[in-house]
Design a protein around this motif. Structure first.
Motif, PDB file in Angstrom:
ATOM      1  N   SER A  33       0.840  -1.149  -0.230  1.00 20.75           N
ATOM      2  CA  SER A  33      -0.061   0.179  -0.123  1.00 20.75           C
ATOM      3  C   SER A  33       0.764   1.364   0.069  1.00 20.75           C
ATOM      4  CB  SER A  33      -0.919   0.019   1.088  1.00 20.75           C
ATOM      5  OG  SER A  33      -0.372  -0.063   2.469  1.00 20.75           O
ATOM      6  N   SER A  34       2.077   1.150   0.532  1.00 18.90           N
ATOM      7  CA  SER A  34       2.868   2.453   0.648  1.00 18.90           C
ATOM      8  C   SER A  34       3.373   2.801  -0.671  1.00 18.90           C
ATOM      9  CB  SER A  34       4.436   2.036   1.469  1.00 18.90           C
ATOM     10  OG  SER A  34       5.123   1.104   0.687  1.00 18.90           O
ATOM     11  N   ALA A  35       3.675   1.712  -1.766  1.00 17.51           N
ATOM     12  CA  ALA A  35       3.790   1.981  -3.009  1.00 17.51           C
ATOM     13  C   ALA A  35       2.524   2.781  -3.688  1.00 17.51           C
ATOM     14  CB  ALA A  35       4.060   0.710  -3.836  1.00 17.51           C
ATOM     15  N   LYS A  36       1.153   2.020  -3.598  1.00 17.57           N
ATOM     16  CA  LYS A  36       0.206   2.678  -4.144  1.00 17.57           C
ATOM     17  C   LYS A  36      -0.284   3.982  -3.891  1.00 17.57           C
ATOM     18  CE  LYS A  36      -2.199  -1.902  -4.944  1.00 17.57           C
ATOM     19  NZ  LYS A  36      -1.197  -2.926  -4.598  1.00 17.57           N
ATOM     20  N   LEU A  37       0.089   4.216  -2.341  1.00 17.02           N
ATOM     21  CA  LEU A  37      -0.153   5.546  -2.042  1.00 17.02           C
ATOM     22  C   LEU A  37       0.919   6.540  -2.229  1.00 17.02           C
ATOM     23  CD1 LEU A  37      -1.599   4.340   1.593  1.00 17.02           C
ATOM     24  CD2 LEU A  37      -2.918   5.561  -0.289  1.00 17.02           C
ATOM     25  N   GLY A  38       1.801   6.155  -3.058  1.00 14.79           N
ATOM     26  CA  GLY A  38       2.763   7.173  -3.425  1.00 14.79           C
ATOM     27  C   GLY A  38       4.216   7.485  -2.327  1.00 14.79           C
ATOM     28  N   TRP A  39       3.919   6.826  -1.189  1.00 17.39           N
ATOM     29  CA  TRP A  39       4.912   6.824   0.003  1.00 17.39           C
ATOM     30  C   TRP A  39       6.368   6.361  -0.682  1.00 17.39           C
ATOM     31  CZ3 TRP A  39       1.143   4.987   4.218  1.00 17.39           C
ATOM     32  CH2 TRP A  39       0.160   5.571   4.480  1.00 17.39           C
ATOM     33  N   LEU A 150      -8.391  -3.117  -7.728  1.00 22.79           N
ATOM     34  CA  LEU A 150      -7.314  -3.443  -8.611  1.00 22.79           C
ATOM     35  C   LEU A 150      -7.896  -4.120  -9.975  1.00 22.79           C
ATOM     36  CD1 LEU A 150      -5.572  -5.807  -5.970  1.00 22.79           C
ATOM     37  CD2 LEU A 150      -4.739  -3.813  -7.058  1.00 22.79           C
ATOM     38  N   SER A 151      -9.134  -4.610  -9.860  1.00 23.52           N
ATOM     39  CA  SER A 151      -9.571  -4.984 -11.051  1.00 23.52           C
ATOM     40  C   SER A 151     -10.237  -4.019 -11.919  1.00 23.52           C
ATOM     41  CB  SER A 151     -11.062  -6.070 -10.748  1.00 23.52           C
ATOM     42  OG  SER A 151     -10.933  -7.130  -9.990  1.00 23.52           O
ATOM     43  N   PHE A 152     -10.693  -3.015 -11.620  1.00 22.43           N
ATOM     44  CA  PHE A 152     -11.043  -1.909 -12.435  1.00 22.43           C
ATOM     45  C   PHE A 152      -9.891  -1.059 -12.957  1.00 22.43           C
ATOM     46  CE2 PHE A 152     -15.219  -3.067 -11.194  1.00 22.43           C
ATOM     47  CZ  PHE A 152     -16.083  -2.281 -11.858  1.00 22.43           C
ATOM     48  N   SER A 153      -8.979  -0.874 -11.921  1.00 20.79           N
ATOM     49  CA  SER A 153      -7.715   0.028 -12.473  1.00 20.79           C
ATOM     50  C   SER A 153      -6.974  -0.729 -13.388  1.00 20.79           C
ATOM     51  CB  SER A 153      -6.988   0.406 -11.299  1.00 20.79           C
ATOM     52  OG  SER A 153      -6.355  -0.752 -10.649  1.00 20.79           O
ATOM     53  N   LEU A 155      -7.770  -3.054 -15.577  1.00 11.57           N
ATOM     54  CA  LEU A 155      -8.652  -3.219 -16.779  1.00 11.57           C
ATOM     55  C   LEU A 155      -8.813  -1.951 -17.612  1.00 11.57           C
ATOM     56  CD1 LEU A 155     -10.922  -6.059 -15.820  1.00 11.57           C
ATOM     57  CD2 LEU A 155      -9.183  -6.276 -17.212  1.00 11.57           C
ATOM     58  N   GLY A 156      -8.193  -0.741 -17.036  1.00  9.88           N
ATOM     59  CA  GLY A 156      -8.277   0.489 -17.320  1.00  9.88           C
ATOM     60  C   GLY A 156      -9.781   1.316 -17.207  1.00  9.88           C
ATOM     61  N   ILE A 157     -10.652   0.776 -16.115  1.00  9.69           N
ATOM     62  CA  ILE A 157     -11.939   1.283 -15.932  1.00  9.69           C
ATOM     63  C   ILE A 157     -11.691   2.440 -14.819  1.00  9.69           C
ATOM     64  CG2 ILE A 157     -14.336   0.996 -15.378  1.00  9.69           C
ATOM     65  CD1 ILE A 157     -13.826  -1.796 -16.426  1.00  9.69           C
ATOM     66  N   LEU A 158     -12.064   3.472 -14.865  1.00  6.86           N
ATOM     67  CA  LEU A 158     -11.688   4.878 -14.005  1.00  6.86           C
ATOM     68  C   LEU A 158     -10.290   4.342 -13.258  1.00  6.86           C
ATOM     69  CD1 LEU A 158     -15.427   4.934 -12.403  1.00  6.86           C
ATOM     70  CD2 LEU A 158     -14.094   6.336 -13.789  1.00  6.86           C
ATOM     71  N   PRO A 159      -9.285   4.365 -13.956  1.00  7.85           N
ATOM     72  CA  PRO A 159      -7.995   3.836 -13.463  1.00  7.85           C
ATOM     73  C   PRO A 159      -7.376   4.595 -12.044  1.00  7.85           C
ATOM     74  CG  PRO A 159      -7.644   4.850 -15.561  1.00  7.85           C
ATOM     75  CD  PRO A 159      -9.036   4.803 -15.549  1.00  7.85           C
ATOM     76  N   LYS A 164      -6.752   4.412  -6.489  1.00  5.55           N
ATOM     77  CA  LYS A 164      -6.947   4.919  -4.991  1.00  5.55           C
ATOM     78  C   LYS A 164      -7.884   4.141  -4.132  1.00  5.55           C
ATOM     79  CE  LYS A 164      -7.742   9.597  -2.546  1.00  5.55           C
ATOM     80  NZ  LYS A 164      -7.848  10.973  -2.909  1.00  5.55           N
ATOM     81  N   LEU A 165      -8.820   3.634  -4.623  1.00  6.47           N
ATOM     82  CA  LEU A 165      -9.752   3.109  -3.691  1.00  6.47           C
ATOM     83  C   LEU A 165      -8.908   1.557  -3.349  1.00  6.47           C
ATOM     84  CD1 LEU A 165     -12.408   1.877  -2.697  1.00  6.47           C
ATOM     85  CD2 LEU A 165     -12.690   0.838  -4.950  1.00  6.47           C
ATOM     86  N   ALA A 166      -8.201   0.965  -4.218  1.00  8.88           N
ATOM     87  CA  ALA A 166      -7.158  -0.047  -3.949  1.00  8.88           C
ATOM     88  C   ALA A 166      -6.104   0.165  -2.952  1.00  8.88           C
ATOM     89  CB  ALA A 166      -6.662  -0.676  -5.093  1.00  8.88           C
ATOM     90  N   ALA A 167      -5.693   1.423  -2.973  1.00  9.37           N
ATOM     91  CA  ALA A 167      -4.574   1.827  -2.024  1.00  9.37           C
ATOM     92  C   ALA A 167      -5.076   1.965  -0.592  1.00  9.37           C
ATOM     93  CB  ALA A 167      -3.980   2.895  -2.364  1.00  9.37           C
ATOM     94  N   ILE A 168      -6.220   2.468  -0.718  1.00  5.46           N
ATOM     95  CA  ILE A 168      -6.822   2.818   0.705  1.00  5.46           C
ATOM     96  C   ILE A 168      -7.471   1.724   1.474  1.00  5.46           C
ATOM     97  CG2 ILE A 168      -8.923   4.247   2.165  1.00  5.46           C
ATOM     98  CD1 ILE A 168      -8.395   6.388  -0.056  1.00  5.46           C
ATOM     99  N   SER A 169      -7.864   0.855   0.583  1.00  6.75           N
ATOM    100  CA  SER A 169      -8.558  -0.422   1.140  1.00  6.75           C
ATOM    101  C   SER A 169      -7.263  -1.654   1.455  1.00  6.75           C
ATOM    102  CB  SER A 169      -9.017  -1.302  -0.019  1.00  6.75           C
ATOM    103  OG  SER A 169     -10.342  -0.541  -0.418  1.00  6.75           O
ATOM    104  N   GLU A 170      -6.132  -1.403   0.867  1.00  5.10           N
ATOM    105  CA  GLU A 170      -4.973  -2.084   1.366  1.00  5.10           C
ATOM    106  C   GLU A 170      -4.371  -1.802   2.529  1.00  5.10           C
ATOM    107  OE1 GLU A 170      -2.014  -4.744  -1.458  1.00  5.10           O
ATOM    108  OE2 GLU A 170      -1.772  -2.349  -1.601  1.00  5.10           O
ATOM    109  N   LEU A 171      -4.370  -0.334   2.860  1.00  7.13           N
ATOM    110  CA  LEU A 171      -3.764   0.042   3.857  1.00  7.13           C
ATOM    111  C   LEU A 171      -4.643  -0.201   5.243  1.00  7.13           C
ATOM    112  CD1 LEU A 171      -1.797   1.795   5.358  1.00  7.13           C
ATOM    113  CD2 LEU A 171      -3.093   3.943   4.990  1.00  7.13           C
ATOM    114  N   LEU A 172      -6.246  -0.083   5.106  1.00 11.03           N
ATOM    115  CA  LEU A 172      -7.018  -0.622   5.989  1.00 11.03           C
ATOM    116  C   LEU A 172      -6.832  -2.191   6.432  1.00 11.03           C
ATOM    117  CD1 LEU A 172      -9.996   1.806   5.058  1.00 11.03           C
ATOM    118  CD2 LEU A 172      -8.450   2.083   6.851  1.00 11.03           C
TER     119      LEU A 172
END
Length: 205
Positions: A33-39, A150-153, A155-159, A164-172
């Motif tokens: 999640s640290s990578a997904k959040l840009g940390w 992860l699925s939507f991003s 597959l290029g749907i609202l990436p 961001k949804l995946a990143a926050i969910s993963e941290l939680l």
């Protein structure tokens, strides 16, 4: 001649592996999640945690849960342990470990399809988690949102928003898994409820 036969049953006690499995999940999702959040940048140093904590630690927990005849725990830890080994291998392909041709031929959308498969798995496991305890149920709900993102991003749907949804969910997931791991260790160690995890919903039983 009368012969008497004596049958002996040997019981082998094994510790509850939930603490190890949840700690493995907590660590790998924290680093990822640290990578997904840009940390942090890149996935090179996420790989060791994906392989050893996300993969091997959860597979060990899966094997131990099998000895407890815990189908739910063995399936959950086993499937997610293999997930992180699969993701780690995918990253290695993209980084060129298996050659430039393999890296060039990699289609990220195939990874997106795999995420959809794990979303399906996670949804029905969330239903099963309702009869474990509430902390584990919350973790599975967050995993559902992680795989939606992860699925939507991928597959290029609202990436951007899905990433961001995946990143926050993963941290939680990481935070809740650390709590679940601590509860599993301390409640057993002290022989009493030190960190409450909540009772099952009791809907299906």
């Amino acid at each position: 001649m009368n012969q008497s036969q004596t049958t002996q049953q040997v019981q082998i006690l094994t510790a509850d592996p939930s603490a190890l499995g949840l700690f493995g999940l907590a660590m790998v999702t924290l680093v990822a999640s640290s990578a997904k959040l840009g940390w942090t940048d890149g996935v090179s140093l996420v790989l060791p945690w994906a392989i050893f904590l996300g993969g091997i630690a959860q597979l060990i927990a899966s094997l131990q849960d099998s000895k407890h005849n815990n189908t739910f725990g063995a399936t959950a830890f086993g499937a997610f342990g293999l997930f992180w080994l699969g993701v780690g291998t995918s990253w290695l392909i993209q980084l060129g470990l298996f050659g430039k041709a393999a890296a060039a031929a990699a289609d990220p959308k195939q990874l997106g399809v795999a995420f959809v498969g794990y979303l399906i798995f996670s949804i029905f496991m969330t239903v099963g988690a309702m009869e474990t305890h509430k902390v584990l149920f919350i973790i599975f709900v967050l995993i559902d949102f992680l795989f939606i993102g992860l699925s939507f991003s991928t597959l290029g749907i609202l990436p951007e928003s899905m990433h961001k949804l995946a990143a926050i969910s993963e941290l939680l997931i990481s935070i809740c898994s650390f709590y679940g791991s601590a509860a599993s260790v301390l409640n057993t160690h002290f022989g009493k409820v030190t960190l409450p995890v909540g009772k099952p919903f009791g809907i299906f039983k």
